[in-house]
Design an enzyme around this catalytic site. Structure first.
Site, PDB file in Angstrom:
ATOM      1  N   ASP A  51       0.823  -1.211   0.000  1.00  0.00           N
ATOM      2  CA  ASP A  51       0.000   0.000   0.000  1.00  0.00           C
ATOM      3  C   ASP A  51       0.859   1.265   0.000  1.00  0.00           C
ATOM      4  OD1 ASP A  51      -2.866   1.076   0.821  1.00  0.00           O
ATOM      5  OD2 ASP A  51      -1.452   2.078   2.167  1.00  0.00           O
ATOM      6  N   GLU A  78       1.158  -0.403  -5.052  1.00  0.00           N
ATOM      7  CA  GLU A  78       0.129   0.599  -5.297  1.00  0.00           C
ATOM      8  C   GLU A  78       0.758   1.981  -5.323  1.00  0.00           C
ATOM      9  OE1 GLU A  78      -1.751   2.609  -2.388  1.00  0.00           O
ATOM     10  OE2 GLU A  78      -3.700   2.761  -3.331  1.00  0.00           O
TER      11      GLU A  78
END
Ligand code: NOJ
Ligand code: MG
Length: 601
Positions: free
Chosen positions: A247, A317
């Site tokens: 993330d 990401e």
């Protein structure tokens, strides 16, 4: 790996050769808009399982509730793993399942090595994993290294000045202006609520939070923090996971001299909005790539140590510009998510996908910018963005799925998009997403991610078959009575059945590694051909506009004169098995078809 060669119809191979992998994009002006020159792009033959995988993202709190509390859970997910097999998926990615105060739906983690009790226990997780393995599914976890919850033990100890945690986070005393203490600089948090600094009386210092005030940024200049991140990965690898989706990859490291960031100059942002500033000191820093590299080495060392022959992968990401995204490939990401169908070239505003030219440009830009030997990937929706059916319109659902599954490389899909679920309207009172709650009643809607996070629509029973409880954490979309998986499995033609057919086609060698040639043909048709010597070519046509468009496939090399329909979108009126001659194909408004050459009849 052998680098893919790029050849071009217009004899421009020398120019590509001259520029090696950093191919100069040749621009043509079509209808006054720039179109990247159509080229036939070679696709490297995949040698590892993930290179042609479909990755299915599960939003744990909304997938399946097993105990009737109105919130999804691990046992619920395990009970529905058959759905993934039925669909044809190979890998599932679980959005965060760790203990969390749930300020940001679990992206605020208070313990990286346990399970959120409402979702279950570590034993439930082991059972999920074992069931997945039995079914031949790989499991990827969401790992959130940039920040912890403000309830994480490390932060509580850091606040209190307990070693070795004092420097686990980014602390600063700030500055005193006219007798008033202020944050050290103008940095803003990504959730549009103003300063990225928060004062803590106990520590007499500000801490940095690039996201919500309850998500505290870890200090990646501290080697102990890096070691913790590796230990967390090891913990989950020991339990048997196949990799991580990492993330917020652009955020771990900030400029330690803490300079003010310049104004972005972008219109429409107020002083507390994140994009009011240009984040040159807090985002996309080169140090983040070096950290990724250490994670890559850690993952590979783990594999070398256990010596089990498994391949462990990293998805990353990052919403950023294309060169920043592509760089993740060079530093160890197997799959840096391709968000360019969602966000613009800077990763900020919504992507422009109004015309067939826009679509073909996005495809070719990604393919041309990838480093040699890299594996492409395609993403149209996730838990942070509008659902495909809402963003692209319900007429384009099947066409988008043909792009997703039949372009080369990894297909990344979000639970519910396979049945064409739509965004759910939520009132201001119902809104839970911190990114929206930090705005106000007059403007929360574009900021809210709740609409794409509502319960999966399994069938037409109570709460869409998601829960026996009629009250659920986020409300069920009222269209569930007709829009649900059970109905789509019953009827002869449905989005779901088309997804199944498209995924099935992914095992065809042509789709696995045939060349790609994407072009705009006819008035408004996105067309791409996949070709491989010794195999019937596959051509996908998507009429992007609300007009009938007539096209010819003569622009593609080696396409046989006759083609048959393998898959057709549910509204087109075109039937599987229908035949076309390649010189004249008439596509109704928004029609999408997958064609295969016929030469041996
Ligand atoms: C990216 C995640 O996808 C998003 O949902 C989350 O809010 C931020 N990172 C912060 O962790
Ligand atoms: Mg539950």
């Amino acid at each position: 790996m052998i680098p893919p060669k790029k050849i071009s119809k217009a004899g421009r191979i020398e120019q590509y050769a001259m520029n090696n992998s950093r191919a100069v994009l040749l621009l043509l002006l079509v209808s006054g808009k720039a179109l990247i020159d159509a080229t036939v792009i070679n696709v490297t033959e995949p040698t590892e399982w993930w290179q042609t995988a479909t990755l299915y993202q599960i939003w744990p709190s909304s997938f399946k509730d097993s105990d009737g509390d109105g919130i999804g859970d691990l046992n619920g997910i395990t009970s529905k793993l058959n759905h993934l097999v039925d669909m044809g998926v190979e890998v599932l990615w679980l959005s965060p399942i760790y203990p969390s105060p749930m300020v940001d739906s679990g992206y605020d983690i208070s313990n990286f090595v346990d399970i959120y009790p409402t979702f279950g226990t570590l034993q439930d997780f082991d059972y999920l994993l074992a069931t997945a393995k039995k079914l031949g599914l790989k499991v990827i976890l969401d790992y959130v290294p940039n920040h912890t919850s403000d309830e994480h033990e490390w932060f509580i100890k850091s606040k209190a000045g307990i070693e070795p945690y004092t420097d686990y986070f980014v602390w600063n005393k700030g500055i005193v202006v006219n007798g008033t203490r202020k944050p050290p600089n103008n940095w803003l948090c990504a959730f549009n609520s103003g300063s990225a600094w928060e004062w803590v009386e106990e520590r007499e210092a500000y801490y940095l939070h690039q996201f919500s005030v309850h998500q505290v940024d870890l200090n990646f200049l501290n080697p102990r923090v890096i070691q913790e991140t590796k230990d967390i990965m090891t913990f989950w690898f020991d339990r048997g996971v196949d990799g991580f989706r990492i993330d917020s990859m652009p955020y771990p490291v900030e400029d330690p001299s803490l300079p003010d960031e310049p104004l972005s100059g972008l219109p429409g942002y107020s002083e507390t909005d994140y994009y009011y500033l240009d984040h040159i000191y807090t985002k996309d820093r080169i140090e983040n790539y070096h950290i990724l590299q250490t994670w890559r080495e850690h993952v590979d060392n783990y594999t070398a140590t256990v010596n089990d022959g498994a391949i462990r992968i990293i998805f990353t990401e990052a919403y950023a510009n294309i060169s920043s995204v592509m760089k993740y490939y060079n530093f160890g990401s197997n799959v840096p998510f391709n968000f360019f169908f969602i966000k613009d070239k800077n990763g900020i505003e919504s992507a422009t996908v109004n015309t067939a030219i826009d679509v073909v440009n996005i495809i070719n830009t990604w393919m041309e910018n990838m480093p040699d030997g890299a594996t492409a990937n395609w993403v149209f929706g996730n838990h942070d963005n509008s659902r495909v059916a809402t963003k692209y319109g319900s007429d384009r659902i099947d066409g988008i799925n043909f792009l997703l599954y039949l372009l080369p490389g990894v297909a990344v899909t979000y639970n519910g998009d396979e049945i064409g679920m739509t965004d759910t309207y939520l009132t201001w009172e119902e809104t839970q997403d911190p990114q929206a709650c930090s705005t106000d009643e007059t403007r929360y809607q574009p900021y809210s991610r709740d609409p794409e996070r509502t319960p999966y629509q399994w069938d037409n029973t109570t709460s869409a078959g998601f829960s026996t409880n009629s009250i659920t954490k986020l409300p069920v979309n009222q269209n569930y009575l007709t829009l649900n998986l059970a109905t789509e499995k019953e009827v002869d033609v449905s989005h779901y059945k088309n997804v199944q057919a498209a995924i099935k086609l992914r095992s065809n060698e042509v789709i696995r590694h045939g060349t790609l040639d994407a072009q705009v043909i006819g008035e408004s048709v996105v067309a791409f051909a996949r070709e491989l010597d010794g195999h019937e070519p596959v051509v996908v046509l998507i009429n992007w506009d609300n007009i009938t468009s007539t096209c010819s496939l003569e622009v593609f090399e080696n396409i046989p004169d006759n083609m048959k329909v393998l898959i057709s979108d549910i509204n087109s009126g075109i039937t599987v098995g229908d035949r076309y001659t390649k010189t004249r194909i008439e596509l109704p408004a928004y029609a999408a078809v997958v064609l295969q050459g016929i030469t041996d009849e």
